[in-house]
Design a protein around this motif. Sequence first.
Motif, mmCIF file in Angstrom:
data_model
loop_
_atom_site.group_PDB
_atom_site.id
_atom_site.type_symbol
_atom_site.label_atom_id
_atom_site.label_comp_id
_atom_site.label_asym_id
_atom_site.label_seq_id
_atom_site.Cartn_x
_atom_site.Cartn_y
_atom_site.Cartn_z
ATOM 1 N N PRO A 130 25.264 -23.385 29.015
ATOM 2 C CA PRO A 130 24.532 -22.297 28.348
ATOM 3 C C PRO A 130 23.149 -22.698 27.829
ATOM 4 C CG PRO A 130 26.204 -23.177 26.894
ATOM 5 C CD PRO A 130 26.357 -23.893 28.201
ATOM 6 N N VAL A 131 22.825 -24.005 27.870
ATOM 7 C CA VAL A 131 21.554 -24.460 27.309
ATOM 8 C C VAL A 131 20.654 -25.119 28.353
ATOM 9 C CG1 VAL A 131 20.491 -25.960 25.574
ATOM 10 C CG2 VAL A 131 22.624 -24.776 25.043
ATOM 11 N N ALA A 132 21.177 -26.141 29.028
ATOM 12 C CA ALA A 132 20.374 -26.883 29.998
ATOM 13 C C ALA A 132 20.425 -26.213 31.366
ATOM 14 C CB ALA A 132 20.865 -28.323 30.092
ATOM 15 N N GLY A 133 19.374 -26.396 32.115
ATOM 16 C CA GLY A 133 19.288 -25.827 33.459
ATOM 17 C C GLY A 133 17.948 -25.165 33.660
ATOM 18 N N PRO A 134 17.563 -24.939 34.910
ATOM 19 C CA PRO A 134 16.248 -24.361 35.196
ATOM 20 C C PRO A 134 16.111 -22.930 34.679
ATOM 21 C CG PRO A 134 17.548 -24.572 37.207
ATOM 22 C CD PRO A 134 18.328 -25.216 36.112
ATOM 23 N N ARG A 135 14.929 -22.627 34.179
ATOM 24 C CA ARG A 135 14.604 -21.278 33.690
ATOM 25 C C ARG A 135 13.313 -20.839 34.372
ATOM 26 N NH1 ARG A 135 17.055 -20.157 28.363
ATOM 27 N NH2 ARG A 135 18.234 -21.996 27.767
ATOM 28 N N ALA A 136 13.219 -19.552 34.663
ATOM 29 C CA ALA A 136 12.018 -19.066 35.343
ATOM 30 C C ALA A 136 11.793 -17.596 35.053
ATOM 31 C CB ALA A 136 12.150 -19.279 36.850
ATOM 32 N N GLU A 137 10.563 -17.170 35.284
ATOM 33 C CA GLU A 137 10.166 -15.763 35.346
ATOM 34 C C GLU A 137 9.357 -15.611 36.632
ATOM 35 O OE1 GLU A 137 11.291 -13.461 33.445
ATOM 36 O OE2 GLU A 137 11.870 -14.485 31.601
ATOM 37 N N LEU A 138 9.249 -14.390 37.123
ATOM 38 C CA LEU A 138 8.591 -14.112 38.391
ATOM 39 C C LEU A 138 7.275 -13.379 38.158
ATOM 40 C CD1 LEU A 138 11.781 -12.804 40.243
ATOM 41 C CD2 LEU A 138 10.893 -15.153 40.158
ATOM 42 N N VAL A 139 6.252 -13.701 38.953
ATOM 43 C CA VAL A 139 4.940 -13.069 38.832
ATOM 44 C C VAL A 139 4.468 -12.647 40.226
ATOM 45 C CG1 VAL A 139 2.545 -13.336 38.076
ATOM 46 C CG2 VAL A 139 4.375 -14.547 36.855
ATOM 47 N N GLY B 76 2.581 -23.026 38.076
ATOM 48 C CA GLY B 76 1.576 -23.851 37.419
ATOM 49 C C GLY B 76 0.147 -23.407 37.603
ATOM 50 N N GLY B 77 -0.121 -22.499 38.529
ATOM 51 C CA GLY B 77 -1.498 -22.089 38.755
ATOM 52 C C GLY B 77 -1.957 -21.023 37.789
ATOM 53 N N LEU B 78 -1.285 -19.887 37.798
ATOM 54 C CA LEU B 78 -1.700 -18.742 37.005
ATOM 55 C C LEU B 78 -1.203 -18.831 35.569
ATOM 56 C CD1 LEU B 78 -3.142 -16.001 37.140
ATOM 57 C CD2 LEU B 78 -0.963 -14.998 37.813
ATOM 58 N N VAL B 79 0.078 -19.131 35.408
ATOM 59 C CA VAL B 79 0.686 -19.241 34.080
ATOM 60 C C VAL B 79 1.353 -20.616 33.991
ATOM 61 C CG1 VAL B 79 2.293 -18.211 32.421
ATOM 62 C CG2 VAL B 79 1.170 -16.758 34.124
ATOM 63 N N ASP C 149 15.405 -26.862 29.608
ATOM 64 C CA ASP C 149 14.375 -27.077 30.620
ATOM 65 C C ASP C 149 13.200 -26.148 30.333
ATOM 66 O OD1 ASP C 149 16.510 -28.497 31.666
ATOM 67 O OD2 ASP C 149 16.167 -27.837 33.714
ATOM 68 N N PRO C 150 12.003 -26.492 30.824
ATOM 69 C CA PRO C 150 10.864 -25.588 30.638
ATOM 70 C C PRO C 150 11.041 -24.296 31.435
ATOM 71 C CG PRO C 150 10.245 -27.451 32.019
ATOM 72 C CD PRO C 150 11.633 -27.715 31.530
ATOM 73 N N VAL C 151 10.356 -23.252 30.985
ATOM 74 C CA VAL C 151 10.319 -22.001 31.736
ATOM 75 C C VAL C 151 9.176 -22.117 32.736
ATOM 76 C CG1 VAL C 151 9.972 -19.501 31.633
ATOM 77 C CG2 VAL C 151 11.215 -20.673 29.792
ATOM 78 N N ARG C 152 9.494 -21.879 34.017
ATOM 79 C CA ARG C 152 8.484 -21.926 35.075
ATOM 80 C C ARG C 152 8.155 -20.496 35.482
ATOM 81 N NH1 ARG C 152 10.435 -25.825 39.563
ATOM 82 N NH2 ARG C 152 8.276 -26.449 39.709
ATOM 83 N N PHE C 153 6.883 -20.213 35.670
ATOM 84 C CA PHE C 153 6.423 -18.884 36.074
ATOM 85 C C PHE C 153 6.130 -18.946 37.571
ATOM 86 C CE2 PHE C 153 5.789 -19.389 31.602
ATOM 87 C CZ PHE C 153 6.217 -18.184 31.081
ATOM 88 N N LEU C 154 7.040 -18.388 38.356
ATOM 89 C CA LEU C 154 7.011 -18.546 39.802
ATOM 90 C C LEU C 154 6.263 -17.393 40.478
ATOM 91 C CD1 LEU C 154 10.757 -19.576 40.193
ATOM 92 C CD2 LEU C 154 8.755 -21.106 40.170
ATOM 93 N N PRO C 155 5.151 -17.685 41.173
ATOM 94 C CA PRO C 155 4.440 -16.635 41.908
ATOM 95 C C PRO C 155 5.279 -16.172 43.096
ATOM 96 C CG PRO C 155 3.062 -18.594 41.603
ATOM 97 C CD PRO C 155 4.450 -18.967 41.226
#
Length: 194
Positions: free
Chosen positions: A66-75, A133-136, A146-152
């Motif tokens: 419930p805590v560790a593991g990859p996190r992301a949002e989409l752009v 890593g480019g836009l956000v 884990d960090p939140v990655r903003f995936l284009p």
Amino acid sequence: MADVLPLVEARLLTALGEPDARAAVTFLGTDRVEVLRFQEGDIVRYATLGMSARPMADPTAVIADPVAGPRAELVLSVRGGLADTDKVLRPLAVLAASPQVEGVVVTPGASLDVGEPLWPGAPFTSVLVAEPGGLVEDLELDEPMDPVRFLPLLPMTPNEAAWKRVHGAQELQERWLTRGTDLRDPARVSVPLD
């Protein structure tokens, strides 16, 4: 862990400015996913908010952490005024809910398909997940999260998606680059694949 989302929203606002619209979608058995729309000149950006509330879990894991593991949002970025791209809100929310619904881990190089046009008349039913890593910039969270990655997301025609399955994401991206493909054009045709 719901306190992750205000940090994610703050990162989006810092990178993209104030949203001019937002919509929320909730699917049975999942957390609410919002899609925020940002206008910058003739570019319209759509960003999900809610996918990162929980870490994505490996579908083969017996118990999801419930805590560790990859996190992301989409752009998704498209040129405005050329198509009714605001109808992409629901397909984007579907893609953002896919880790909870289907147990997938969304990573760069992956293909995501909604099975229907991303918006009315769109020549795309799927997207290629690009490197973040480019836009956000990634949003670092306290350990052990884990960090939140903003995936284009890069829209793909069905032919491009099929070609990518055979040749790989890197080859498709190189072909787009070599041919000078405008990946933000909501009405573009498939890149030549011969």
